[in-house]
Structure formats: structure tokens, C-alpha cells
Design a protein around this motif. Structure first.
Motif, mmCIF file in Angstrom:
data_model
loop_
_atom_site.group_PDB
_atom_site.id
_atom_site.type_symbol
_atom_site.label_atom_id
_atom_site.label_comp_id
_atom_site.label_asym_id
_atom_site.label_seq_id
_atom_site.Cartn_x
_atom_site.Cartn_y
_atom_site.Cartn_z
ATOM 1 N N MET A 1 0.818 -1.193 0.000
ATOM 2 C CA MET A 1 0.000 0.000 0.000
ATOM 3 C C MET A 1 0.862 1.257 0.000
ATOM 4 S SD MET A 1 -3.155 0.750 -0.066
ATOM 5 C CE MET A 1 -4.516 1.596 0.602
ATOM 6 N N GLY A 2 1.917 1.270 0.859
ATOM 7 C CA GLY A 2 2.804 2.417 0.936
ATOM 8 C C GLY A 2 3.546 2.644 -0.367
ATOM 9 N N THR A 3 3.855 1.566 -1.079
ATOM 10 C CA THR A 3 4.590 1.694 -2.333
ATOM 11 C C THR A 3 3.749 2.402 -3.384
ATOM 12 O OG1 THR A 3 5.698 -0.374 -1.794
ATOM 13 C CG2 THR A 3 5.891 0.412 -4.047
ATOM 14 N N ARG A 4 2.447 2.076 -3.423
ATOM 15 C CA ARG A 4 1.563 2.755 -4.372
ATOM 16 C C ARG A 4 1.452 4.242 -4.050
ATOM 17 N NH1 ARG A 4 -3.623 -1.000 -5.014
ATOM 18 N NH2 ARG A 4 -2.532 -2.611 -6.138
ATOM 19 N N ARG A 5 1.362 4.539 -2.778
ATOM 20 C CA ARG A 5 1.263 5.934 -2.351
ATOM 21 C C ARG A 5 2.550 6.678 -2.698
ATOM 22 N NH1 ARG A 5 -0.346 6.343 3.586
ATOM 23 N NH2 ARG A 5 -1.572 4.619 2.834
ATOM 24 N N ASP A 6 3.706 6.042 -2.467
ATOM 25 C CA ASP A 6 4.994 6.658 -2.805
ATOM 26 C C ASP A 6 5.104 6.885 -4.305
ATOM 27 O OD1 ASP A 6 5.657 6.552 -0.137
ATOM 28 O OD2 ASP A 6 6.936 4.770 -0.335
ATOM 29 N N ALA B 1 2.640 7.269 -6.401
ATOM 30 C CA ALA B 1 1.713 8.352 -6.763
ATOM 31 C C ALA B 1 2.298 9.708 -6.391
ATOM 32 C CB ALA B 1 0.366 8.142 -6.079
ATOM 33 N N ALA B 2 2.959 9.797 -5.231
ATOM 34 C CA ALA B 2 3.584 11.059 -4.801
ATOM 35 C C ALA B 2 4.715 11.437 -5.749
ATOM 36 C CB ALA B 2 4.097 10.936 -3.374
ATOM 37 N N ARG B 3 5.520 10.459 -6.150
ATOM 38 C CA ARG B 3 6.611 10.739 -7.104
ATOM 39 C C ARG B 3 6.061 11.189 -8.453
ATOM 40 N NH1 ARG B 3 9.028 6.328 -4.632
ATOM 41 N NH2 ARG B 3 8.310 4.897 -6.244
ATOM 42 N N SER C 1 5.859 17.473 -1.831
ATOM 43 C CA SER C 1 4.695 17.227 -0.972
ATOM 44 C C SER C 1 4.641 18.191 0.219
ATOM 45 C CB SER C 1 4.700 15.784 -0.470
ATOM 46 O OG SER C 1 5.859 15.543 0.301
#
Length: 177
Positions: A1-6, A8-10, A58
């Protein structure tokens, strides 16, 4: 989950910085050049500012990215100028020891006199804060509020530094036309 968020942030940072880069690259290089008067160094300072913005994307408040870039460029120029001053003092100390052995040439005297007539050279004689305020005000045509935000000082300080800087330039111009 955190990888998808990271990821998306990148991606958001990539898109945001790319868009801003297309619009602000030249103004940021120009701003840096007005401080350092060196094309390659100005480009390097601007590039470092965009890299910093990408890293902090961010954390930068929405709509504040341009001000953040300006602040990074000003800070980068300050660092470059401090480094240049250290180098210059070292080289001056070497020249001083060499001058004791040799006389100053006529060409060196003429070049030094001609160079002091230039407005850019006169700006360089001002204290850092006055020079920064004048460059941001008269070369970038920023408002007092924008200058205050860029330099992290109060708007009243912007007015005071601008007034003192202009007064010092006026005195220089009257003394050495």
C-alpha cells in the motif's frame, strides 16, 4: 500500500515540477545570473533549485512553488558568492605577496578603473541583503511582499534595504560618474 502511495507522490512531483520547469526555468536562471553573473553557475543554481523542489514537492504549499524556487535560487546564489569570496580572498593574498615583488601594470590600473564604472560592479559593493532586494525589485520587478517572502524577511525590512541600497548607489554614482 505504501509503495503505491509513494509512486503516486513521485508521479505528482514529476508532473508538477515538469510543468513548473517549462514556465520558470528561464526566469530562475536569469535571477541566479543577476546575482552571480556567470551563465553556467546560474544554470547550476537553478537546476539545484528544481531538484530541491522535486524532493520537497509534498511539503511545499499549493501555489507556493514559485516562491520556493526563488528562495532556493537566492540561497544558492548566496552560497556560490560566499564560495567565490573565499576563493577571491585567497587569490588576493597570493597576489599581494606577488605585488610586493612587482609593480602594478598600467593595463591593470585601466581595467580596474573601467570595471568600477559598471552598474553591476557597483551593485556588488552593496551589502548582500541590499543587493538582493534591489535585484529582485528592479530586475525581476517583484513586489515588496514577494521579495519579503523570497528572502524570508518583513516587508518593512524590504523597504529599508531598498532605500539604503539606492542611497548607496546614488552616492557612488555622484562620487564616480
Amino acid at each position: 500500500m505504501g509503495t503505491r502511495r509513494d509512486a503516486a507522490a513521485r508521479a505528482a512531483a514529476d508532473d508538477g515540477v515538469s510543468t513548473l520547469y517549462a514556465v520558470q526555468w528561464r526566469p530562475m536562471v536569469r535571477l541566479a545570473w543577476l546575482f552571480v553573473h556567470d551563465d553556467l553557475l546560474a544554470e547550476e543554481i537553478a537546476q539545484d533549485a528544481f531538484i530541491s523542489l522535486h524532493r520537497k514537492w509534498s511539503d511545499v504549499q499549493e501555489g507556493r512553488a514559485t516562491a520556493y524556487l526563488r528562495q532556493c535560487v537566492v540561497n544558492g546564489a548566496r552560497s556560490a558568492l560566499r564560495h567565490h569570496n573565499v576563493e577571491r580572498r585567497y587569490l588576493d593574498s597570493l597576489r599581494d605577496s606577488t605585488r610586493r615583488l612587482t609593480a602594478v601594470s598600467a593595463e591593470d590600473s585601466v581595467i580596474a578603473t573601467a570595471g568600477s564604472a559598471d552598474l553591476f560592479a557597483r551593485l556588488q559593493t552593496l551589502p548582500d541583503r541590499q543587493r538582493e532586494v534591489l535585484v529582485l525589485r528592479y530586475y525581476l520587478d517583484l513586489s515588496e511582499a514577494q521579495i519579503a517572502e523570497t528572502l524570508g524577511i518583513a516587508p518593512g525590512s524590504v523597504k529599508a534595504h531598498a532605500h539604503r541600497g539606492l542611497a548607496a548607489l546614488r552616492i557612488q554614482m555622484e562620487e564616480r560618474p
